[in-house]
Design a protein around this motif. Sequence first.
Motif, PDB file in Angstrom:
ATOM      1  N   GLY A 107      22.392 -38.600   4.377  1.00 37.23           N
ATOM      2  CA  GLY A 107      23.285 -38.433   5.520  1.00 37.23           C
ATOM      3  C   GLY A 107      23.992 -37.093   5.469  1.00 37.23           C
ATOM      4  O   GLY A 107      24.152 -36.489   4.401  1.00 37.23           O
ATOM      5  N   ALA A 108      24.412 -36.627   6.627  1.00 37.14           N
ATOM      6  CA  ALA A 108      25.145 -35.368   6.728  1.00 37.14           C
ATOM      7  C   ALA A 108      26.154 -35.487   7.850  1.00 37.14           C
ATOM      8  O   ALA A 108      25.956 -36.252   8.814  1.00 37.14           O
ATOM      9  N   GLY A 109      27.272 -34.714   7.732  1.00 36.39           N
ATOM     10  CA  GLY A 109      28.300 -34.825   8.744  1.00 36.39           C
ATOM     11  C   GLY A 109      29.208 -33.630   8.798  1.00 36.39           C
ATOM     12  O   GLY A 109      28.939 -32.574   8.209  1.00 36.39           O
ATOM     13  N   THR A 110      30.304 -33.799   9.528  1.00 35.49           N
ATOM     14  CA  THR A 110      31.277 -32.731   9.697  1.00 35.49           C
ATOM     15  C   THR A 110      31.928 -32.382   8.372  1.00 35.49           C
ATOM     16  O   THR A 110      31.824 -33.122   7.390  1.00 35.49           O
ATOM     17  N   TYR A 111      32.651 -31.280   8.336  1.00 42.33           N
ATOM     18  CA  TYR A 111      33.238 -30.725   7.127  1.00 42.33           C
ATOM     19  C   TYR A 111      32.164 -30.439   6.079  1.00 42.33           C
ATOM     20  O   TYR A 111      32.427 -30.482   4.880  1.00 42.33           O
ATOM     21  N   THR A 112      30.940 -30.190   6.569  1.00 42.31           N
ATOM     22  CA  THR A 112      29.785 -29.925   5.690  1.00 42.31           C
ATOM     23  C   THR A 112      29.684 -31.021   4.634  1.00 42.31           C
ATOM     24  O   THR A 112      29.648 -30.781   3.425  1.00 42.31           O
ATOM     25  N   THR A 113      29.666 -32.233   5.110  1.00 42.37           N
ATOM     26  CA  THR A 113      29.586 -33.392   4.226  1.00 42.37           C
ATOM     27  C   THR A 113      28.129 -33.771   3.993  1.00 42.37           C
ATOM     28  O   THR A 113      27.316 -33.769   4.910  1.00 42.37           O
ATOM     29  N   PHE A 114      27.807 -34.105   2.759  1.00 36.40           N
ATOM     30  CA  PHE A 114      26.460 -34.540   2.403  1.00 36.40           C
ATOM     31  C   PHE A 114      26.553 -35.833   1.602  1.00 36.40           C
ATOM     32  O   PHE A 114      27.394 -35.964   0.702  1.00 36.40           O
ATOM     33  N   LEU A 115      25.689 -36.774   1.945  1.00 40.99           N
ATOM     34  CA  LEU A 115      25.645 -38.065   1.259  1.00 40.99           C
ATOM     35  C   LEU A 115      24.212 -38.391   0.891  1.00 40.99           C
ATOM     36  O   LEU A 115      23.311 -38.293   1.720  1.00 40.99           O
ATOM     37  N   GLY A 116      23.995 -38.749  -0.351  1.00 44.67           N
ATOM     38  CA  GLY A 116      22.668 -39.144  -0.812  1.00 44.67           C
ATOM     39  C   GLY A 116      22.762 -40.258  -1.835  1.00 44.67           C
ATOM     40  O   GLY A 116      23.607 -40.213  -2.744  1.00 44.67           O
ATOM     41  N   GLN A 140      32.558 -29.746   1.847  1.00 49.19           N
ATOM     42  CA  GLN A 140      33.034 -28.382   1.618  1.00 49.19           C
ATOM     43  C   GLN A 140      34.439 -28.164   2.154  1.00 49.19           C
ATOM     44  O   GLN A 140      34.977 -27.063   2.067  1.00 49.19           O
ATOM     45  N   GLY A 141      35.050 -29.240   2.692  1.00 50.33           N
ATOM     46  CA  GLY A 141      36.433 -29.149   3.111  1.00 50.33           C
ATOM     47  C   GLY A 141      36.599 -28.393   4.420  1.00 50.33           C
ATOM     48  O   GLY A 141      35.718 -28.358   5.268  1.00 50.33           O
ATOM     49  N   GLY A 142      37.775 -27.782   4.574  1.00 49.23           N
ATOM     50  CA  GLY A 142      38.107 -27.093   5.815  1.00 49.23           C
ATOM     51  C   GLY A 142      39.230 -27.765   6.566  1.00 49.23           C
ATOM     52  O   GLY A 142      39.282 -27.713   7.799  1.00 49.23           O
ATOM     53  N   ILE A 143      40.164 -28.403   5.837  1.00 45.06           N
ATOM     54  CA  ILE A 143      41.292 -29.073   6.477  1.00 45.06           C
ATOM     55  C   ILE A 143      42.199 -28.024   7.108  1.00 45.06           C
ATOM     56  O   ILE A 143      42.545 -27.001   6.496  1.00 45.06           O
ATOM     57  N   GLU A 144      42.582 -28.268   8.333  1.00 38.91           N
ATOM     58  CA  GLU A 144      43.402 -27.321   9.081  1.00 38.91           C
ATOM     59  C   GLU A 144      44.758 -27.123   8.403  1.00 38.91           C
ATOM     60  O   GLU A 144      45.441 -28.065   8.025  1.00 38.91           O
ATOM     61  N   GLY A 145      45.142 -25.841   8.216  1.00 42.26           N
ATOM     62  CA  GLY A 145      46.428 -25.505   7.631  1.00 42.26           C
ATOM     63  C   GLY A 145      46.414 -25.362   6.126  1.00 42.26           C
ATOM     64  O   GLY A 145      47.411 -24.913   5.539  1.00 42.26           O
ATOM     65  N   VAL A 146      45.335 -25.717   5.457  1.00 42.59           N
ATOM     66  CA  VAL A 146      45.260 -25.618   4.005  1.00 42.59           C
ATOM     67  C   VAL A 146      44.806 -24.205   3.629  1.00 42.59           C
ATOM     68  O   VAL A 146      43.811 -23.703   4.156  1.00 42.59           O
ATOM     69  N   ARG A 147      45.503 -23.587   2.687  1.00 44.13           N
ATOM     70  CA  ARG A 147      45.251 -22.188   2.334  1.00 44.13           C
ATOM     71  C   ARG A 147      44.405 -22.048   1.077  1.00 44.13           C
ATOM     72  O   ARG A 147      44.066 -20.921   0.695  1.00 44.13           O
ATOM     73  N   PHE A 148      44.046 -23.152   0.451  1.00 41.13           N
ATOM     74  CA  PHE A 148      43.277 -23.085  -0.791  1.00 41.13           C
ATOM     75  C   PHE A 148      42.024 -23.946  -0.669  1.00 41.13           C
ATOM     76  O   PHE A 148      41.869 -24.715   0.289  1.00 41.13           O
TER      77      PHE A 148
END
Length: 578
Positions: A107-116, A140-148
């Motif tokens: 499976g694959a999804g938003t936030y560059t998510t991968f499931l196997g 791979q993340g990408g939460i809005e407002g997070v700087r790290f």
Amino acid sequence: MRKHLTYIALLALVFGINESIAQRKQNDTLNTGVIDVVKPYTPSISDAFKVKETPELEDAVTETKKSIEYNIFSIPVASTFTPAKGQAAVVEKAKPAKLYDNYATLGAGTYTTFLGELYLNHAISRTESVGGYLSHHSSQGGIEGVRFEDDFSDSKINVNYASQMRDMAWNVEGGFQRLTYNWYGVEAAFIDAAQTTDIQVDHSFYSAYFGGDISFEDTYINSGSFFFRRFGDNRGSGENRFKFNTTIDIPINGEELSTDLIFDYLGGTFDRSYDLEQELNYGNFQIGVASQYEMKQDDLTVNFGAALFYLNERESGDSKFYIYPKVTATYRLVNDILIAYGGIEGGLIQHSYFDFATENPFVSPTLFIVPTDQQYNAYLGLKGKLSSNMSYKLSGHYWADRNKALYRHNTTFLDFTDAEDYQYGNSFGIVYDDVDTFSVSGELNVDVNRNFTLGLKAEYFSYGTNNETEAWNLPDVKGSLFLDYRINEHWFAGANLFYSGERKALLSSLDPIEGYNDMVVVLDSYFDANVHLGYNINDKISVFAKANNLSNTAYQRWLFYPVQSIQFLTGATFKFDF
């Protein structure tokens, strides 16, 4: 004329017979002398006289039967009608679902998510099987407002072997796990300082384990199990844990006393404590014996017992004994409709770095770990079935925990000289306090049929602490709902909903001049709704789609750690045998 002649002859015959009888009576004389019997009288039956000839009819009129001869003439009739043959009615049966021993999911999804996932199981013989699984879930993340960096990954591998014998069954398993998280929840006031020093927020864990269990039939030793785990991280931490448990029945006066024997060893090391550059060691071992005796009478079942633990602290060398009650009871008030139950139990709860990091991956590798003395857990409730497919459970609990572990936000040192990557208000530590907890909960489970199941649970908590201001990061309300629905042969759907009430966290900082500055922060409640929909293309292949956090809220499960907003994932599952 003929009739008159017949009457005259009959009269003559009657008069003649009477006259002959009268003459015979006159001539008979009875001699009154001695009668000599020459021969005994033997009576006999004479043969009956039968007419041997067929009588002839002399009637004036004699009717004779006439012989009749007849013939049936078969005349064909033209017809197109053909009767149908009768057949027995057939009951429609559902086609049994084909079950497979193996499956693979991608499976694959938003936030560059991968499931196997890959699960394998193979029967070596009728009594032996070998299997294993491999899984990976990353984003791979990408939460809005997070700087790290806020990516994460979780990879697992496991192999197992099982054997089922006549009087014994056993299995062994081993595996490895690697988790990667980041301390991305830097307090807003310290983001610039953290970026200036270019902190490395990654934190990786690894775990290798081996264990097994065995069970017996018709013996006093019921079962036994052992487990060993090596756990560590990329910050120089390491932990070993070994646990052994066996259950035996001890015969006493014709009765059997169920007894558990427990051995639990824990030992670990951190490179430093949170505020000192000094190696931190922890560990202990426990030896426990817990026994229960079951008594049944009609609708009442009572278990009487107690548990005895011996604890030895590795670092201090201190040792102590603990005694806990183990008393439970159930009473059927109205068959299975209304059942009252209650009990009072306790135990020595072993904590570990693995347990803490699994529940809260943002802890710092500077924890001091000791067990919790749960003096008692008293509970009372009702349970039963409202119908054949609906059950419920209502209960109230009261816990008395000594040295209960609480996640508290680590203090931030405002002097960032030589600060560690987790000392910018972005990590959690463990504090221990005596906490009394009162809880009321209710559950409802609906199992309409094989195609629809529903579960609903709600809990309310009230806490009382001894040293700490609040029971940090413990919610006052929790709720959950689980639903699975098989729409038809091809379509299926489900939902998982979670609710958590407000939690209280401590925001603490230390200024070299002004000293400590503490502030209690209230974390908002949150609602997390997740749904999935799938379609079975055939008995081997299915596709699915999932949506998580439908409320699209980047709520904070932990202080300064927002989660990913709404997420979508699609994939497919393939089932197979080999």
